[in-house]
Write a protein that holds these residues in place. Structure first.
Motif, PDB file in Angstrom:
ATOM      1  N   TYR A 105       0.839  -1.200   0.000  1.00 46.84           N
ATOM      2  CA  TYR A 105       0.000   0.000   0.000  1.00 46.84           C
ATOM      3  C   TYR A 105       0.873   1.249   0.000  1.00 46.84           C
ATOM      4  CZ  TYR A 105      -3.677  -3.199   1.626  1.00 46.84           C
ATOM      5  OH  TYR A 105      -4.568  -4.230   1.742  1.00 46.84           O
ATOM      6  N   LEU A 108       4.430   0.641   1.595  1.00 48.58           N
ATOM      7  CA  LEU A 108       4.441  -0.406   2.613  1.00 48.58           C
ATOM      8  C   LEU A 108       4.213  -1.752   1.934  1.00 48.58           C
ATOM      9  CD1 LEU A 108       4.302  -1.303   5.662  1.00 48.58           C
ATOM     10  CD2 LEU A 108       1.820  -1.059   5.438  1.00 48.58           C
ATOM     11  N   SER A 155       0.836  -7.642  10.597  1.00 43.79           N
ATOM     12  CA  SER A 155       1.711  -8.483   9.763  1.00 43.79           C
ATOM     13  C   SER A 155       1.077  -8.826   8.422  1.00 43.79           C
ATOM     14  CB  SER A 155       2.092  -9.763  10.520  1.00 43.79           C
ATOM     15  OG  SER A 155       0.939 -10.497  10.855  1.00 43.79           O
ATOM     16  N   GLY A 156      -0.228  -8.568   8.262  1.00 40.43           N
ATOM     17  CA  GLY A 156      -0.851  -8.781   6.959  1.00 40.43           C
ATOM     18  C   GLY A 156      -1.835  -9.936   6.887  1.00 40.43           C
ATOM     19  N   LYS A 157      -2.270 -10.435   8.033  1.00 39.11           N
ATOM     20  CA  LYS A 157      -3.173 -11.592   8.062  1.00 39.11           C
ATOM     21  C   LYS A 157      -4.506 -11.290   7.378  1.00 39.11           C
ATOM     22  CE  LYS A 157      -3.080 -11.703  12.574  1.00 39.11           C
ATOM     23  NZ  LYS A 157      -2.249 -10.493  12.771  1.00 39.11           N
ATOM     24  N   GLU A 183       1.965 -11.198  14.112  1.00 37.35           N
ATOM     25  CA  GLU A 183       1.722  -9.990  14.911  1.00 37.35           C
ATOM     26  C   GLU A 183       0.677  -9.104  14.278  1.00 37.35           C
ATOM     27  OE1 GLU A 183       5.365  -7.928  15.522  1.00 37.35           O
ATOM     28  OE2 GLU A 183       6.239  -9.600  16.663  1.00 37.35           O
ATOM     29  N   THR A 231      -5.131  -8.819   5.337  1.00 37.26           N
ATOM     30  CA  THR A 231      -4.844  -8.525   3.924  1.00 37.26           C
ATOM     31  C   THR A 231      -4.773  -9.829   3.128  1.00 37.26           C
ATOM     32  OG1 THR A 231      -3.593  -6.561   4.581  1.00 37.26           O
ATOM     33  CG2 THR A 231      -3.157  -7.448   2.374  1.00 37.26           C
ATOM     34  N   LEU A 239       1.733   4.636   1.440  1.00 35.05           N
ATOM     35  CA  LEU A 239       1.479   5.422   2.644  1.00 35.05           C
ATOM     36  C   LEU A 239       2.109   6.792   2.437  1.00 35.05           C
ATOM     37  CD1 LEU A 239       2.309   2.928   5.552  1.00 35.05           C
ATOM     38  CD2 LEU A 239       0.103   3.362   4.447  1.00 35.05           C
TER      39      LEU A 239
HETATM   40  N1  LIG Z   1      -6.113  -0.068   2.593  1.00 33.21           N
HETATM   41  C1  LIG Z   1      -4.929   0.084   3.204  1.00 33.21           C
HETATM   42  N2  LIG Z   1      -4.153   1.168   2.965  1.00 33.21           N
HETATM   43  C2  LIG Z   1      -2.952   1.309   3.568  1.00 33.21           C
HETATM   44  N3  LIG Z   1      -2.445   0.429   4.450  1.00 33.21           N
HETATM   45  C3  LIG Z   1      -3.160  -0.649   4.729  1.00 33.21           C
HETATM   46  C4  LIG Z   1      -4.437  -0.890   4.145  1.00 33.21           C
HETATM   47  N4  LIG Z   1      -4.920  -2.076   4.628  1.00 33.21           N
HETATM   48  C5  LIG Z   1      -3.981  -2.534   5.487  1.00 33.21           C
HETATM   49  N5  LIG Z   1      -2.937  -1.695   5.555  1.00 33.21           N
HETATM   50  C6  LIG Z   1      -1.700  -1.896   6.359  1.00 33.21           C
HETATM   51  O1  LIG Z   1      -1.186  -3.169   6.031  1.00 33.21           O
HETATM   52  C7  LIG Z   1      -0.634  -3.801   7.192  1.00 33.21           C
HETATM   53  C8  LIG Z   1      -1.299  -5.151   7.360  1.00 33.21           C
HETATM   54  O2  LIG Z   1      -2.654  -4.964   7.778  1.00 33.21           O
HETATM   55  P1  LIG Z   1      -3.598  -6.175   8.164  1.00 33.21           P
HETATM   56  O3  LIG Z   1      -4.933  -5.628   8.472  1.00 33.21           O
HETATM   57  O4  LIG Z   1      -3.516  -7.198   7.088  1.00 33.21           O
HETATM   58  O5  LIG Z   1      -2.877  -6.732   9.477  1.00 33.21           O
HETATM   59  P2  LIG Z   1      -3.308  -7.926  10.458  1.00 33.21           P
HETATM   60  O6  LIG Z   1      -2.173  -8.901  10.489  1.00 33.21           O
HETATM   61  O7  LIG Z   1      -4.640  -8.443  10.070  1.00 33.21           O
HETATM   62  O8  LIG Z   1      -3.374  -7.190  11.873  1.00 33.21           O
HETATM   63  P3  LIG Z   1      -4.362  -7.425  13.136  1.00 33.21           P
HETATM   64  O9  LIG Z   1      -3.841  -8.642  13.874  1.00 33.21           O
HETATM   65  O10 LIG Z   1      -4.176  -6.185  13.940  1.00 33.21           O
HETATM   66  O11 LIG Z   1      -5.761  -7.596  12.617  1.00 33.21           O
HETATM   67  C9  LIG Z   1      -0.854  -2.845   8.333  1.00 33.21           C
HETATM   68  O12 LIG Z   1       0.340  -2.122   8.557  1.00 33.21           O
HETATM   69  C10 LIG Z   1      -1.958  -1.923   7.832  1.00 33.21           C
HETATM   70  O13 LIG Z   1      -1.842  -0.661   8.398  1.00 33.21           O
END
Ligand SMILES: Nc1ncnc2c1ncn2[C@@H]1O[C@H](COP(=O)(O)OP(=O)(O)OP(=O)(O)O)[C@@H](O)[C@H]1O
Ligand SMILES: [Mg+2]
Length: 234
Positions: free
Chosen positions: A19, A26, A50-52, A47, A54, A21
């Motif tokens: 993404y 990122l 970490s992108g789970k 963590e 996503t 930023l």
């Molecule tokens: N639409 C977006 N635009 C910019 N950054 C994004 C977007 N979606 C997610 N991110 C970033 O991508 C990274 C991964 O996000 P993600 O939601 O996949 O994490 P996660 O592992 O599910 O976290 P959690 O355990 O907190 O749910 C994070 O740093 C988040 O800020």
């Protein structure tokens, strides 16, 4: 055992996703591959950030990767139009999130049946299955209640029944037990696991719980955009 055992129902090949930023690019996922077979449950931990989620969105066809491919039952979904992808998702994919996201004006039974309505097949057999699934999640006598009249755990069980209504080949759950107490969480997890086995679906479960991860067939860890333990099947 299902006749589809051993078949890869979900694959991700060399996925990349990032993404923009304000501070720069990122890179969330980098060259990530994953294969999951019918009847298999795979947990994904990592963590916060970490992108789970996503990864789950890419696997469920809700977002498109920058690079790489997602395959549902061998078909590359990135080659489909957005309309076709939405249609196929309605038929093949079930999703459960941390919050149940039920429609407040509908009863529990109507909320479950909604999955069939959206897929354009709310026929007699779908109605029977909605009733059967409510029974399976222990809410056989609560079908006419609205979400406001149910507890958090009961609502989440309705969401599980809804996700399973169309007999999805792929089930994605993003911390589905995160808001539940331990025994309700156990019941919801056991139900997901059991139904996936019975119906030969594939389950991808994002969880922070070591306990649930340990009860999946495979446990993957997402770190620095890569998945450890992701390649299975055969
Ligand atoms: N639409 C977006 N635009 C910019 N950054 C994004 C977007 N979606 C997610 N991110 C970033 O991508 C990274 C991964 O996000 P993600 O939601 O996949 O994490 P996660 O592992 O599910 O976290 P959690 O355990 O907190 O749910 C994070 O740093 C988040 O800020
Ligand atoms: Mg998340």
């Amino acid at each position: 055992m299902s006749e589809t055992d051993g078949r890869t129902v979900l694959a991700a090949e060399a996925l990349g996703k990032g993404y923009p930023l304000p501070s720069g690019w990122l890179q969330v996922l980098e060259n990530l591959s994953l294969r999951i077979g019918a009847g298999e449950a795979v947990s994904i931990r990592g963590e916060s950030g970490s992108g789970k989620s996503t990864l789950l969105h890419l696997l469920a066809g809700l977002e498109e990767p920058d690079r790489g491919e997602v395959l549902w039952e061998g078909e590359a979904i990135g080659r489909w139009s957005a309309a076709r992808r939405a249609r196929e998702r309605g038929r093949r994919v079930g999703m459960v999130f941390q919050a149940p996201h039920l429609l407040p004006e509908l009863t529990a039974w109507e909320n479950v049946l909604l999955a069939a309505r959206i897929a354009g097949r709310a026929d007699r057999s779908a109605r029977d299955r909605a009733a059967e699934l409510l029974e399976r999640v222990g809410l056989g006598d609560r079908g006419r209640q609205r979400p406001a009249q149910m507890s958090g755990g009961e609502r989440q069980r309705v969401a599980v029944a809804r996700a399973l209504l169309n007999r999805p080949a792929l089930l994605f759950a993003d911390e589905p037990t995160g808001n539940l107490d331990e025994s309700t969480a156990d019941a919801v997890f056991a139900l997901l696991r059991q139904l996936v086995l019975e119906e030969g679906a594939a389950l991808v479960l994002v969880t922070h719980s070591e306990r649930f991860a340990g009860r999946c067939d495979r446990s993957c860890h997402l770190e620095r955009g890569l998945l450890a333990g992701g390649n299975g099947v055969e």
